[in-house]
Design an enzyme around this catalytic site. Sequence first.
Site, short mmCIF file in Angstrom:
data_model
loop_
_atom_site.label_atom_id
_atom_site.label_comp_id
_atom_site.label_asym_id
_atom_site.label_seq_id
_atom_site.Cartn_x
_atom_site.Cartn_y
_atom_site.Cartn_z
N LYS A 159 73.27 4.28 65.77
CA LYS A 159 72.54 3.08 66.18
C LYS A 159 72.14 2.29 64.92
O LYS A 159 71.10 2.55 64.31
CB LYS A 159 71.29 3.43 66.99
N HIS A 177 77.45 7.89 68.49
CA HIS A 177 76.01 7.92 68.78
C HIS A 177 75.19 7.16 67.74
O HIS A 177 73.96 7.13 67.81
CB HIS A 177 75.55 9.38 68.87
N LEU A 222 75.63 3.22 71.10
CA LEU A 222 76.32 3.99 72.12
C LEU A 222 76.89 3.04 73.17
O LEU A 222 78.06 3.17 73.57
CB LEU A 222 75.36 5.00 72.76
N ASP A 272 72.86 -10.16 58.38
CA ASP A 272 72.87 -10.61 56.99
C ASP A 272 72.44 -9.46 56.09
O ASP A 272 73.16 -8.49 55.97
CB ASP A 272 72.00 -11.85 56.82
#
Length: 544
Positions: A197, A195, A107, A202
């Site tokens: 996350k 929103h 966010l 890698d």
Amino acid sequence: MLLRRIATHPIRPILLGKGNPPWRSNSRSLSTTTPTTSTTPTTPTASPLPHRRSPAMIGLMAELDQIAPRIDIRADQIEVIDSPAEFYTALKSMIRKAKRRIFLSTLYIGKTEHELVSEIRHSLRANPDLKVSILTDALRGTRESPEASCASLLASLTEEFPERVETRMYHTPNLTGLRKRFIPKRINEGWGLQHIKLYGFDDELILSGANLSNDYFTNRQDRYHVFTSQRVTDYFADIHNAVCSASFLLKPADNPAKYTLEWPSSNPAPSPLTSPEAYIKATTSLLRPFTTPSTSHPRPETDTSFYPLLCQPPNLNTELPALRAIIRSPSLCAYTFTAGYFNPHPLVTAYLLSIQAPGTILTASPFANGFYNSSGVSSLLPAAYSHLSLRFLRAARSVHARISLREWRRGTVGEPDGWTYHAKGLWVTLLQSPAIRSAAHHQPGDAETSRLPSVDAVSGGVGPCATVVGSSNYTKRSYGLDLEAGALVVSSNEGLMKRWKREEEQLVARSRMVEEDELAGEGRRAGWNVRVAMWIVKVLGGEL
């Protein structure tokens, strides 16, 4: 044609790398395949390993296979992080170890997170092949402008590494014109946000509900799962890249705000500010491939299966049907459902109220709500969520649902050692023996309760065999306005089940049960101003 455009749009290439974060000594990198740069969903294959799955789990997975893609992994490729401090330590360690790619979908990044940005800067200097891609929300990321903001902080990083760092900012198509002009910045996120996350390094991924700012690293409790799997990481990197391609490009500038936001002509969608309907249509086509189940469903060859979940309103949502499948499973024995902001979507509410098995709802106490003692309209939000909790509890009692409501608290927000609660997710325990299903689901009278088998007895005493983790708060806003991503993970591995049980119990241990009388009492009852504010938000097209 569409997939060709997705694969060739000019997002900076993200390369794969290998390495084991020092914060987890027992991790192993399992990647041996060729790096991928396409944003077309990666079709995984699994490593053959013996495993045992109960009939209940097999039945649930058969239904989930019709809803979302499946990635078969091993339980030892999953680590559960407990605390904000450990989350921050893991982030910094993974940044230092990254050799080829870092991608961060969040966010926002806190405007004072200079240490985190410095870690990225040092890793870029040490690794000339490293590429960094950052995706944030345009509304939240520019809230403080022209003062210091998330956008100005990231612009400085882009300025130093213009060929290896790219920052994109997603803007909701639901806030345009007069609404965008007059709705205060403090509450405009109620009209839609980026929103998601996702934190990829890698071939490792942290899937969480936590953003990247100081409180999420110190005193804001969330959930965090680390997946050491190239297949999982590639899949979400592709989603990250696709959303980036339909977002504004952040560029450093010599102006008071220190940045500008541009809409590249190469983006495969028009700007959401000028053509919101066309933008929604184009982005739906862009993201739809990531929600399509595999055409074939071979028997899983590992002990753990990972179902990626995605929500892009108003047309794409694999999380709601996945929740329905797992919550309404006839083999459900017990569950715990948690959300920091408890305002479930009407369908989620209906699913929870229909369950015969005992359940726990875990949410933030008003004293652990991030808006406690805030200024302006947002100060009404803790009381609004208490009002919604009361409504839910009354509905549960009216249908005799076996639900307990608990509120998490650790000190008081704004005071020394005061924490906020932001965790969300679901833990599910399935019956291991069909023969005792009817007894476990039977609605007992008081005299019968002691004769029923315990949850440990019917589940094998190990712990939850499935969990949902990710960014969603399971609200009407989550499913009607926000971009969300998460996963439903199903496992027959006892070690992982025990880790999930420990995670669940640690959160529940800091909570206490609340009843209707308390929520309706003098200190908790929502006043007329709270109800009017809730009504105004709905009338203007927003959601809590």
